[in-house]
Design a protein around this motif. Structure first.
Motif, short mmCIF file in Angstrom:
data_model
loop_
_atom_site.label_atom_id
_atom_site.label_comp_id
_atom_site.label_asym_id
_atom_site.label_seq_id
_atom_site.Cartn_x
_atom_site.Cartn_y
_atom_site.Cartn_z
N LYS A 54 -12.91 9.19 -10.69
CA LYS A 54 -14.37 9.23 -10.77
C LYS A 54 -14.98 8.95 -9.40
N ASN A 55 -15.01 9.97 -8.56
CA ASN A 55 -15.59 9.83 -7.23
C ASN A 55 -16.42 11.07 -6.91
N LYS A 56 -17.52 10.86 -6.21
CA LYS A 56 -18.46 11.96 -5.95
C LYS A 56 -17.90 12.99 -4.99
N THR A 57 -17.11 12.54 -4.03
CA THR A 57 -16.71 13.46 -2.97
C THR A 57 -15.21 13.68 -2.84
N ALA A 58 -14.41 12.67 -3.19
CA ALA A 58 -12.97 12.75 -2.92
C ALA A 58 -12.26 13.74 -3.85
N VAL A 59 -11.31 14.46 -3.29
CA VAL A 59 -10.45 15.33 -4.09
C VAL A 59 -9.02 14.89 -3.84
N PHE A 60 -8.44 14.20 -4.84
CA PHE A 60 -7.08 13.72 -4.72
C PHE A 60 -6.13 14.68 -5.42
N THR A 61 -4.90 14.68 -4.98
CA THR A 61 -3.86 15.44 -5.67
C THR A 61 -2.73 14.49 -6.05
N ALA A 62 -1.95 14.90 -7.02
CA ALA A 62 -0.86 14.05 -7.51
C ALA A 62 0.09 13.71 -6.38
N GLY A 63 0.37 12.41 -6.24
CA GLY A 63 1.32 11.96 -5.23
C GLY A 63 0.72 11.53 -3.92
N LEU B 73 0.83 -1.21 0.00
CA LEU B 73 0.00 0.00 0.00
C LEU B 73 0.86 1.25 0.00
N SER B 74 2.03 1.17 0.61
CA SER B 74 2.93 2.33 0.66
C SER B 74 3.48 2.69 -0.71
N GLN B 75 3.29 1.77 -1.68
CA GLN B 75 3.80 2.02 -3.03
C GLN B 75 2.66 2.26 -4.03
N VAL B 76 1.48 2.56 -3.50
CA VAL B 76 0.34 2.87 -4.35
C VAL B 76 0.10 4.37 -4.27
N ILE B 77 0.32 5.05 -5.37
CA ILE B 77 0.25 6.51 -5.39
C ILE B 77 -0.81 6.97 -6.37
N ILE B 78 -1.56 8.00 -6.00
CA ILE B 78 -2.61 8.53 -6.85
C ILE B 78 -2.02 9.43 -7.93
N ASP B 79 -2.51 9.25 -9.15
CA ASP B 79 -2.14 10.11 -10.26
C ASP B 79 -3.34 10.97 -10.59
N SER B 80 -3.38 12.19 -10.09
CA SER B 80 -4.56 13.02 -10.29
C SER B 80 -4.57 13.69 -11.65
N VAL B 81 -3.53 13.41 -12.47
CA VAL B 81 -3.56 13.94 -13.84
C VAL B 81 -4.75 13.33 -14.58
N THR B 82 -5.04 12.04 -14.27
CA THR B 82 -6.23 11.39 -14.80
C THR B 82 -7.34 11.55 -13.77
N PRO B 83 -8.47 12.11 -14.15
CA PRO B 83 -9.53 12.38 -13.16
C PRO B 83 -9.99 11.13 -12.43
#
Length: 530
Positions: free
Chosen positions: A229-238, A217-227
């Motif tokens: 699809k979630n109603k509430t969450a706001v992720f940022t790159a990294g 899990l420590s090596q799973v990173i969000i790429d917010s460059v690709t939107p």
């Protein structure tokens, strides 16, 4: 076009050498060869030239090839010749044992070709495979398909039908073709039996979403460059995931499993953003997912300087710019980036513009002119230098390589037998996945890779040998079967009966080819339209 070129090259090598096996054995026993054709010349030939008694040519229909032997009822269905008195140079005038060798000549060459290719590959590129032990050291992660057929995240596959498989890709194939799968779950040994319906589900997705390595899990990173699809969450790159509510997890599949317990709810997702632990509210859908899709980056490091180019797509802007595998990409327009997602975000802003890539190649700084496509991409992939390697690569001596080549060819022949038996079980729906050259070509990579091509040619050669061994009239195995029966009983089929049998065999083969070609061409058209 590259895929088409690959399949035509592979088919040409296999067909020419297979037919050469018939040709050379026929000439050994002084049988006249009237025609030698690469591909079928139904109606007309693209090229042809007669040399001596043999017409050499290339047909227009790339579904095989043939040699026409004097005095033999074959694909040409030349019955007029059979009405004449037998001649010494004709196939029918030769002893049964010689005719049997001629019939098996193509199959023998196919097997010898596979031995030769694998021997050369193992001594040059090496014998490569993904290690089962390394990949499932922490257990395996299963997608929805794998879970549906009875596996659980964290399971280890110990053996199939009592045999341990050190190659991971072969282990997955063994699971599909075998009966009893011994697994280790939470320290206990269990046995799973996949039903035909289970196998149909796995085959229906062509093995996708079945099984793979577990990701920390420590090596799973969000790429917010690709939107996302979630109603509430706001992720940022990294953003790095750590847990849900009050629970923390080690593996990504553990978090995914926990989310399934909160369907149609909003949960608090624990993340690390800019090295600071924080919590965001996330809506979980009816399937227990939060809409990551392809927005997740799996890897131990996002550092640009700690990554290298591991793939350059054929025909891409990256390839046109001269980007190569193993290049270290630092940034563009003399602007360097620490994180990969920073690079992606800024590159997207340069859509349909020219940039100068800053690259390190063998520690030497380079500047490459590139055009960013309209989607803000160049067409390359990165891999972290810290990424664990599951691949084994053994370069073998000539003697060991030949020995392993023989073993590999035998194993592939066994797999062909098992796959054929699977096709004959309708409930597995394996028959739906038989591919024509059109379907095979679409599955080939879109870049020319000699190592892959030669490995695939050897694999295909064994498949061709097995197919021709089948006792179906019209195939080498059918001819060989009648010849063996003649050797045992001392009796031969009449020429009229042989003609009927050959006709029936050709109808069966042409029907099967029409079905497989039709299916693959239809799928090609549908995919193009969608």
């Amino acid at each position: 076009m590259i895929q088409l070129g690959q399949i035509l090259f592979i088919l040409s090598v296999l067909v020419i050498l297979h037919e050469f096996g018939h040709y050379i054995t026929a000439r050994m026993f002084k049988v006249r060869v009237e025609k030698f054709y690469l591909f079928m010349d139904a109606g007309f030939a693209l090229l042809k030239k007669k040399i001596g008694d043999t017409e050499w040519g290339i047909g227009w229909l790339p579904i095989g090839g043939y040699v026409k032997l004097s005095g033999m009822v074959d694909e040409s269905m030349d019955m007029e010749q059979m009405k004449q008195e037998p001649q010494p140079w004709e196939f029918r005038s030769k002893p049964a044992w010689q005719r049997l060798i001629i019939m098996l000549g193509g199959i023998i060459v196919n097997i010898l070709l596979a031995w030769f290719i694998y021997t050369v590959v193992y001594t040059t590129y090496g014998q490569k495979y993904v290690s089962t032990e390394k990949l499932q050291e922490n257990g395996l992660s299963f997608g929805e398909t794998g879970i549906n057929v009875g596996f659980r995240n964290g399971d280890k596959i110990l053996s199939v039908d009592g045999v341990h498989q050190p190659r991971f890709n072969r282990m997955v194939l063994d699971a599909l073709l075998g009966d009893n799968i011994e697994i280790e779950r939470n320290g206990e040994k269990k046995t799973l039996v996949l039903t035909d319906a289970n196998k149909a589900e796995i085959l229906g997705k062509e093995g996708r979403d079945f099984v793979g390595a577990r990701n920390l899990l420590s090596q799973v990173i969000i790429d917010s460059v690709t939107p996302v699809k979630n109603k509430t969450a706001v992720f940022t790159a990294g953003d790095i995931l750590t847990g849900v509510e009050s629970k923390s997890f080690t593996y990504f599949d553990e978090l995914s499993d926990e989310l399934k317990n909160h369907k149609n709810k909003t949960v608090q997702l624990n993340i690390i953003r800019n090295n600071v632990p924080t919590t965001i509210a996330v809506a979980v859908d009816k399937d227990g997912k939060i809409g990551f899709g392809d927005t997740i980056f799996f890897g131990p490091s996002l550092e640009m300087s700690d990554s290298y180019v591991n793939e350059v797509s054929s025909g891409s802007e990256a390839e046109k710019a001269g980007l190569q595998k193993n290049d270290v990409l630092l940034g563009f327009n003399n602007q360097t980036f620490k994180q990969f997602f920073e690079f992606k975000t800024e590159l997207k802003k340069q859509a349909d513009k020219d940039v100068t890539l800053n690259v390190l190649r063998e520690a030497k700084a380079m500047a490459l002119k590139a055009h960013v496509n309209k989607n803000g991409k160049l067409g390359f992939g990165l891999q972290s230098k810290k990424q664990p390697s599951y691949e084994i690569n053994n370069k073998l001596s000539l003697g060991n390589a030949f020995s392993e080549a023989v073993k590999e060819s035998w194993q592939l022949l066994v797999y062909n037998v098992k796959q054929f038996k699977l096709i004959l079980r309708p409930k597995t729906e394996a028959y739906k996945h038989v591919k024509s050259p059109v379907g095979i070509a679409r599955a080939l990579p879109d870049s020319w890779n000699w190592e892959f091509i030669w490995n695939f040619t050897a694999l295909f050669s064994i498949g061709l040998a097995f197919m021709n061994l089948l006792p179906i009239p019209g195939l080498d195995g059918g001819h060989a079967l009648f010849t063996i029966a003649e050797m045992v009983t001392g009796k031969t089929l009449s020429e009229k009966a042989m003609g009927h049998v050959q006709t029936a065999g050709m109808i069966i083969l042409l029907t099967l080819m029409a079905l497989t070609f039709g299916k693959d061409i239809y799928q090609l058209i549908v995919d193009k339209l969608l």
